[in-house]
Scaffold this motif. Structure first.
Motif, mmCIF file in Angstrom:
data_model
loop_
_atom_site.group_PDB
_atom_site.id
_atom_site.type_symbol
_atom_site.label_atom_id
_atom_site.label_comp_id
_atom_site.label_asym_id
_atom_site.label_seq_id
_atom_site.Cartn_x
_atom_site.Cartn_y
_atom_site.Cartn_z
ATOM 1 N N TYR A 14 0.694 -1.119 0.364
ATOM 2 C CA TYR A 14 0.102 -0.327 -0.401
ATOM 3 C C TYR A 14 1.324 0.762 0.298
ATOM 4 N N SER A 15 0.245 2.329 -0.376
ATOM 5 C CA SER A 15 0.748 3.524 -0.692
ATOM 6 C C SER A 15 1.086 3.969 0.777
ATOM 7 N N GLY A 16 -0.193 4.126 1.002
ATOM 8 C CA GLY A 16 0.138 4.033 2.894
ATOM 9 C C GLY A 16 -0.558 3.304 4.223
ATOM 10 N N HIS A 17 -0.789 3.782 5.237
ATOM 11 C CA HIS A 17 -1.568 2.728 6.065
ATOM 12 C C HIS A 17 -3.212 2.309 5.506
ATOM 13 N N PRO A 18 -2.759 0.872 4.915
ATOM 14 C CA PRO A 18 -4.451 0.188 4.441
ATOM 15 C C PRO A 18 -5.570 0.868 4.537
ATOM 16 N N ALA A 62 -6.314 4.253 5.457
ATOM 17 C CA ALA A 62 -6.709 5.768 5.495
ATOM 18 C C ALA A 62 -6.619 5.875 4.343
ATOM 19 N N LYS A 63 -7.248 6.746 4.560
ATOM 20 C CA LYS A 63 -8.076 7.583 3.622
ATOM 21 C C LYS A 63 -7.662 7.907 2.590
ATOM 22 N N THR A 105 -5.508 6.021 0.667
ATOM 23 C CA THR A 105 -4.339 4.942 0.169
ATOM 24 C C THR A 105 -4.923 3.949 -1.187
ATOM 25 N N GLU A 106 -3.586 3.375 -1.779
ATOM 26 C CA GLU A 106 -3.916 2.699 -2.826
ATOM 27 C C GLU A 106 -2.653 1.300 -3.004
ATOM 28 N N TYR A 120 7.072 2.598 2.179
ATOM 29 C CA TYR A 120 5.640 2.444 2.409
ATOM 30 C C TYR A 120 5.532 1.707 3.476
ATOM 31 N N GLN A 139 3.826 -1.110 6.661
ATOM 32 C CA GLN A 139 3.119 -0.606 7.375
ATOM 33 C C GLN A 139 3.724 -1.744 8.366
#
Length: 256
Positions: free
Chosen positions: A174-178, A180-181, A183-184, A198, A200
């Motif tokens: 993921y591009s961030g926390h799964p 989080a709004k 996130t892809e 990236y 987490q």
């Protein structure tokens, strides 16, 4: 004669429920996909976790306090149980499977490695699906794999696989926390691309499983650097293996 071969690694979290019990329908769907690939002249090599959990199901609570010994005991008990599951399911599809045990040192150049190559090639030529496992009963310290992702990578290289598919319980990197709004899932990663930022770390209570996303990404890059495209994808998604083999955009693909 098959025209492709793929190594498929299935993790503990894919095949178990929240109570750390083996979910047989997941194994059924996994084998169904392997059988479908076989009909398309694509041979699979399966690297399966689950033996420790399967041993825990039999033993229940253990009095062993040493973690390494406990894993050895649970795995030694659980491996034949896992193989019985697989044997029966493959038989339902008119296929055969075989267990291939190894330690990390077996992959070093020499007779052990040559013997493994002969074994894998012999099984594949006969249409038998090899199921690779670490020989936990004798694997300690330097002879241990860091996790089954590493074993899968070494098997992919050993057998000159066309692809490695690492199945986990998330949709990929993921591009961030799964949660989080915005996130892809990052669809494509090259071996020289810096995406480690990236990663987490999320506590999931992974029971006796090993190998988080950081480890998977590292192994995937190592494998892809040998020109073996590697995928990290959600093993609980229907037809995930078939979709990947059909070229659909599923999970995270790591390439040169």
């Amino acid at each position: 004669m098959y025209n492709q071969r793929v190594v498929i690694k299935v993790g503990t979290n894919v095949m178990t429920n929240k109570d750390n019990r083996i979910v047989k329908p997941v194994l059924d769907h996994l084998v169904w996909q392997i059988a479908e690939l076989y009909e398309r002249n694509i041979m699979s090599i399966l690297v399966s976790s689950g033996s420790v959990i399967a041993g825990m199901e039999v033993m229940g609570e253990s009095t062993l306090t040493d973690t390494a010994t406990r894993r050895q005991v649970f795995s030694a008990i659980g491996q034949p149980r896992m193989m019985r599951h697989y044997y029966n399911i493959f038989q339902d599809y008119g296929m055969k499977c075989a267990q291939v045990l190894a330690t990390k040192r077996d992959f070093n150049p020499g007779n052990h490695r040559d013997n493994m190559v002969n074994c894998y090639e012999g099984l594949l030529s006969e249409g038998v699906v090899p199921i690779a496992n670490e020989d936990d009963a004798v694997s300690l310290t330097k002879s241990m794999f860091s996790d089954n992702d590493e074993l899968a990578s070494l098997v992919a290289e050993l057998t000159k696989a066309d692809k490695l598919i690492i199945l986990t319980d998330t949709d990929g990197l993921y591009s961030g926390h799964p949660d989080a709004k915005g996130t892809e899932v990052i669809k494509n990663v090259s071996v020289d691309q810096d995406v480690e930022k990236y990663i987490q770390t999320i506590a999931k209570g992974e029971a006796e499983g090993k190998g988080g996303m950081g480890s998977k990404l590292n192994i995937a890059k190592q494998t892809a650097s040998k020109n073996i495209p590697t995928y990290i994808a959600n093993g609980k998604r229907k037809r995930v293996i078939l979709d990947i083999m059909e070229g659909k955009s599923v999970g995270t693909k790591i390439t040169l």
